[in-house]
Design a protein around this motif. Structure first.
Motif, short mmCIF file in Angstrom:
data_model
loop_
_atom_site.label_atom_id
_atom_site.label_comp_id
_atom_site.label_asym_id
_atom_site.label_seq_id
_atom_site.Cartn_x
_atom_site.Cartn_y
_atom_site.Cartn_z
N GLU A 294 42.34 40.46 35.14
CA GLU A 294 42.89 40.46 36.50
C GLU A 294 41.78 40.32 37.55
O GLU A 294 41.99 39.73 38.62
N GLN A 295 40.59 40.80 37.24
CA GLN A 295 39.47 40.66 38.17
C GLN A 295 38.95 39.22 38.19
O GLN A 295 38.51 38.73 39.23
N ILE A 296 38.98 38.57 37.05
CA ILE A 296 38.61 37.16 36.99
C ILE A 296 39.54 36.33 37.87
O ILE A 296 39.11 35.49 38.66
N LEU A 297 40.84 36.59 37.75
CA LEU A 297 41.81 35.84 38.54
C LEU A 297 41.69 36.15 40.03
O LEU A 297 41.82 35.25 40.87
N GLU A 298 41.44 37.40 40.37
CA GLU A 298 41.24 37.78 41.76
C GLU A 298 40.04 37.03 42.35
O GLU A 298 40.09 36.52 43.48
N THR A 299 38.97 36.96 41.57
CA THR A 299 37.76 36.28 42.04
C THR A 299 38.00 34.79 42.19
O THR A 299 37.59 34.17 43.18
#
Length: 325
Positions: A219-224
């Motif tokens: 989810e952090q990859i997608l947020e970034t």
């Protein structure tokens, strides 16, 4: 170095396809050497920052003796067929005075310039100040052209006080100053668990919980990725298009306009060095492409790296190429 006239193109191409040749070393001995067309300088150390004189000296000599970091065996690498050098660096300033000499010898080059902002977090404690690095980026881009200077914010690290939102702010701030000076931003998400030396180095200065949480969750990859796509729109409207690309990442981020990168990039070489017909012939030969010595997710074409581990004096905390500080 080979004559690049049109009449000799096929002959030169045939010579370049010979991956092993005989050379004389500094002692006058006949030795077998690899003869790559593309040199990587270097994934293992920062040659432009710390060893520019050594590099130019070896160019003049015509070869380098390279040590395998795993089995300590030695290989001679000839520059006879070399057409392109891809430099990896956080500070190319010391190399700049030698670029004209390289160009006079018909040696093309482009730069993978890592320009991060981890000053407050001290993840890169020995590199020059951010302001100085941005000025060096500007100087290099003005000198060789923005298409030959790829900006890397690499790797992205989640440290205490750094969330994906914080990283996006850092990238946006740096990008505002580089947006007219490059055509591409390349990034990757830090890998810690696969590299024992990285984990060990981080644990010297940071708590175990931070080290365990420095890597990105999905989810952090997608947020970034979503945040970078929004920042890219601002750069596009103001200064042309800056492409976004990941380095050796398996995540599919195409919907955010983020491609998988080729850092040793045949497509870029064709675009920026089209007058070198011998190089163009070489790059058209498909067997010269995929570098099988790199990670599966790496898109790079074949090259020979000439750097040595444990020689970079920047010793950044997340670095896999240095064993300790």
């Amino acid at each position: 170095f080979a004559d690049k006239s049109e009449t000799n193109t096929q002959k030169q191409t045939d010579t370049m396809n010979k991956e092993k040749i005989q050379i004389k070393n500094d002692r006058g001995e006949d030795v077998q050497a690899q003869a790559p067309v593309v040199i990587s300088a270097s994934r293992a150390t920062d040659i432009p920052a710390f060893f520019p004189e050594w590099f130019i000296h070896r160019i003049r000599k015509g070869y380098v003796r390279w040590e395998n970091p795993f089995n300590k065996s030695h290989t001679y690498v000839s520059f006879r067929n070399m057409r392109v050098v891809v430099f990896w660096t956080k500070n190319p300033r010391p190399l700049i005075p030698f670029l004209k000499e390289m160009e006079k010898q018909g040696i093309h080059s482009y730069f993978q310039f890592t320009l991060n902002d981890y000053e407050k977090e001290r993840l890169e404690p020995r590199i020059p100040p951010l302001k100085e690095r941005i000025e060096t980026f500007r100087r290099l881009s003005d000198l060789v052209g923005k298409e030959r200077v790829i900006w890397r914010f690499d790797p992205l690290v989640l440290a205490p006080g750094i969330t994906p939102s914080d990283l996006l702010e850092k990238i946006g701030n740096v990008g505002e100053q580089l947006k007219n000076l490059t055509e591409k931003l390349v990034f990757s998400f830090v890998d810690i668990q696969p590299y024992r030396k990285v984990r060990r180095n981080l644990l010297k200065d940071y708590p175990k919980t931070m080290v365990e949480n420095a890597e990105f969750k999905e989810e952090q990859i997608l947020e970034t990725a979503e945040g970078l796509a929004q920042i890219q729109k601002q750069w596009k409207s103001e200064a042309g298009h800056i492409h976004l690309a990941t380095c050796a990442e398996t995540a599919d981020l195409k919907k955010y306009g983020i491609e998988h990168n080729r850092c040793i990039d045949d497509r870029l070489m064709k675009r920026i060095f089209p007058a070198d017909k011998t190089l163009m012939h070489y790059l058209e030969d498909k067997k010269n492409l995929k570098d099988k010595g790199q990670r599966k997710a790496c898109g790079c074409v074949k090259s020979k790296d000439i750097g040595a581990y444990n020689t970079c004096h920047y010793v950044c905390k997340y670095c896999y190429a240095c064993s300790g500080f």
